[in-house]
Design an enzyme around this catalytic site. Structure first.
Site, mmCIF file in Angstrom:
data_model
loop_
_atom_site.group_PDB
_atom_site.id
_atom_site.type_symbol
_atom_site.label_atom_id
_atom_site.label_comp_id
_atom_site.label_asym_id
_atom_site.label_seq_id
_atom_site.Cartn_x
_atom_site.Cartn_y
_atom_site.Cartn_z
ATOM 1 N N TYR A 299 0.844 -1.202 0.000
ATOM 2 C CA TYR A 299 0.000 0.000 0.000
ATOM 3 C C TYR A 299 0.881 1.254 0.000
ATOM 4 O O TYR A 299 1.949 1.284 0.598
ATOM 5 C CB TYR A 299 -0.973 0.015 1.177
ATOM 6 C CG TYR A 299 -0.343 0.069 2.557
ATOM 7 C CD1 TYR A 299 -0.027 1.297 3.151
ATOM 8 C CD2 TYR A 299 -0.086 -1.097 3.279
ATOM 9 C CE1 TYR A 299 0.532 1.359 4.421
ATOM 10 C CE2 TYR A 299 0.486 -1.045 4.542
ATOM 11 C CZ TYR A 299 0.790 0.180 5.114
ATOM 12 O OH TYR A 299 1.351 0.223 6.360
ATOM 13 N N GLY A 314 7.181 3.354 13.124
ATOM 14 C CA GLY A 314 6.084 3.476 12.170
ATOM 15 C C GLY A 314 4.689 3.353 12.760
ATOM 16 O O GLY A 314 3.695 3.397 12.020
ATOM 17 N N HIS A 318 -4.580 6.103 14.928
ATOM 18 C CA HIS A 318 -5.230 6.914 13.895
ATOM 19 C C HIS A 318 -6.592 6.337 13.522
ATOM 20 O O HIS A 318 -6.932 5.185 13.830
ATOM 21 C CB HIS A 318 -4.344 7.023 12.644
ATOM 22 C CG HIS A 318 -4.113 5.720 11.924
ATOM 23 N ND1 HIS A 318 -5.028 5.157 11.062
ATOM 24 C CD2 HIS A 318 -3.036 4.876 11.927
ATOM 25 C CE1 HIS A 318 -4.533 4.039 10.557
ATOM 26 N NE2 HIS A 318 -3.322 3.836 11.083
ATOM 27 N N CYS A 336 -0.288 -0.350 13.551
ATOM 28 C CA CYS A 336 -0.918 0.833 14.122
ATOM 29 C C CYS A 336 -2.130 0.459 14.963
ATOM 30 O O CYS A 336 -2.646 -0.663 14.881
ATOM 31 C CB CYS A 336 -1.349 1.797 13.013
ATOM 32 S SG CYS A 336 0.024 2.580 12.145
ATOM 33 N N ASN A 338 -5.847 1.211 15.233
ATOM 34 C CA ASN A 338 -6.945 1.757 14.436
ATOM 35 C C ASN A 338 -8.133 2.098 15.316
ATOM 36 O O ASN A 338 -8.542 1.286 16.171
ATOM 37 C CB ASN A 338 -7.406 0.734 13.395
ATOM 38 C CG ASN A 338 -6.390 0.505 12.273
ATOM 39 O OD1 ASN A 338 -6.646 -0.294 11.370
ATOM 40 N ND2 ASN A 338 -5.261 1.187 12.315
#
Length: 388
Positions: A299, A314, A318, A336, A338
């Site tokens: 991606y 990284g 979010h 991450c 989410n």
């Protein structure tokens, strides 16, 4: 008999001459030159300067001083290479003058000083000296910036634009004042970075005043700092995020009490490389929009909202409304945290740079190659990073 009287007369004449010489010779404080002429006595006052006249490689940190013994200073001028005076002041009895202005690297300065001795006679001191000229001038920065309000896990970070080696002397020149008592330590993370972190999180609402008074100190190998740097900032309220990855929930605590719980999806459990790593991180940035690229996982140019970066590995907290079906139910991200869009916005608005984010339950340990790893090591290991 005539011969004996002649001898006696000669002796008397010689004796009389000796007496006259004794009465008319130089008195106290009078000298005679080689031709028998009287010369003036030397003034009793003595002028000295530090750095001395003709000194080279003079330090720039210490003040310049001009002093007089057996007298008082009437005037002192120290001028730079452009002819501009260097600021300074006399002491109460005008026996010393001290500069109050920082000197420049590789510059020539000129003395012009006068004094009157206790004997009423004037003396002068004139001449020049030059300051040290560094092999390299290194830029130094300090973070947080002036007047910032930050979270309770925020480290103080002093960074250098090139490698430094004189670590102990550098560390001695770092100062810190806090409005509340705090136990902490400086630790070297690399040859270009030294951080301060407290043993425990900062007390809320603490004022922190930091000085990196490094100008004029050899940073190693003849490199010197371009300038001193300082900062004064404030610690905000105590807010801590806690995530136990198998629970799929992000909890937010204020002063130890839970105030919010948001459903979340964390890194994919089955792939350790995609796990959200364990450890205590801090909010490093707050970005209303963030672009994500990871060619390894196929991606690029993915835009997500309300992103709080929590590591240089990284990981972010979010919004990912596209992953709504998994949020609160399964871990399937690339590392991450989410959140649903409304929750991400709500948390984003509450966050401060430096807020701690504590993550547990993962199989992946915290990255140790980040320049923000202060809370990823134990307190004894952190103290061992000090050069003192």
């Amino acid at each position: 008999m005539a011969n004996r009287r002649a001898v006696l007369k000669a002796a008397l004449v010689a004796g009389t001459g000796a007496i006259v010489a004794a009465c008319t010779g130089g008195g106290e404080g009078t000298r005679t030159d080689g031709g028998g002429q009287a010369a003036e006595s030397r003034p009793v006052a003595k002028l000295t300067a530090q750095p001395a006249v003709d000194a080279t490689e003079a330090p720039v940190r210490g003040p310049v001083t001009v002093q007089v013994s057996d007298g008082s200073l009437t005037d002192v001028k120290l001028t730079n290479a452009d002819g501009k005076p260097v600021e300074g002041s006399f002491n109460a009895d005008r026996t010393a003058w001290t500069s109050t202005e920082t000197l420049g690297y590789g510059k020539t300065y000129t003395y012009a000083a006068t004094a009157n001795g206790t004997d009423g006679k004037p003396v002068q001191l004139t001449g020049t000296f030059t300051t040290l000229n560094p092999k390299q001038q290194i830029r130094v920065t300090v973070n947080p910036a002036d007047n910032a309000k930050v979270g309770v896990a925020m480290p103080v970070s002093v960074k250098f634009s090139d490698d430094v080696t004189n670590r102990a002397e550098i560390e001695k020149a770092l100062t810190m004042e806090t409005s509340q008592q705090v136990e902490g330590s400086w630790g070297w993370l690399s040859a270009r970075q030294i951080d301060f972190r407290p043993k425990e999180y900062w007390p809320a609402n603490t004022t922190v005043d930091v000085g990196a008074k490094l100008y004029g100190i050899d940073l190693g190998g003849g490199s010197y700092a371009r300038a001193d740097v300082t900062t004064k900032f404030t610690i905000g309220r105590n807010q801590v995020v806690k995530i136990h990855t198998p629970d799929h929930v992000m909890n937010v605590y204020r002063d130890g009490a839970k105030i919010k719980s948001y459903p979340c999806s964390n890194g994919l459990d089955s792939d350790v490389d995609r796990n959200t790593p364990n450890g205590t991180f801090i909010v490093m940035t707050r970005e209303p929009h963030a672009i994500f690229d990871n060619a390894r996982y196929g991606y690029t140019n993915v835009n997500k909202k309300w992103a709080c970066r929590i590591s240089n590995h990284g990981e972010y907290i979010h919004e990912n409304q596209d992953n709504a079906a998994a949020i609160g139910r399964a871990n399937n991200s690339h590392g991450c945290v989410n959140l649903l869009e409304a929750d991400a916005k709500d948390y984003f608005d509450s966050a401060l740079i430096g807020d701690p984010v504590e993550i547990t339950g993962s199989r992946l340990g915290g990255p140790v190659n980040s320049d923000v790893m202060d809370w990823l090591v134990s307190w004894p290991a952190w103290k061992a990073k000090s050069a003192l």
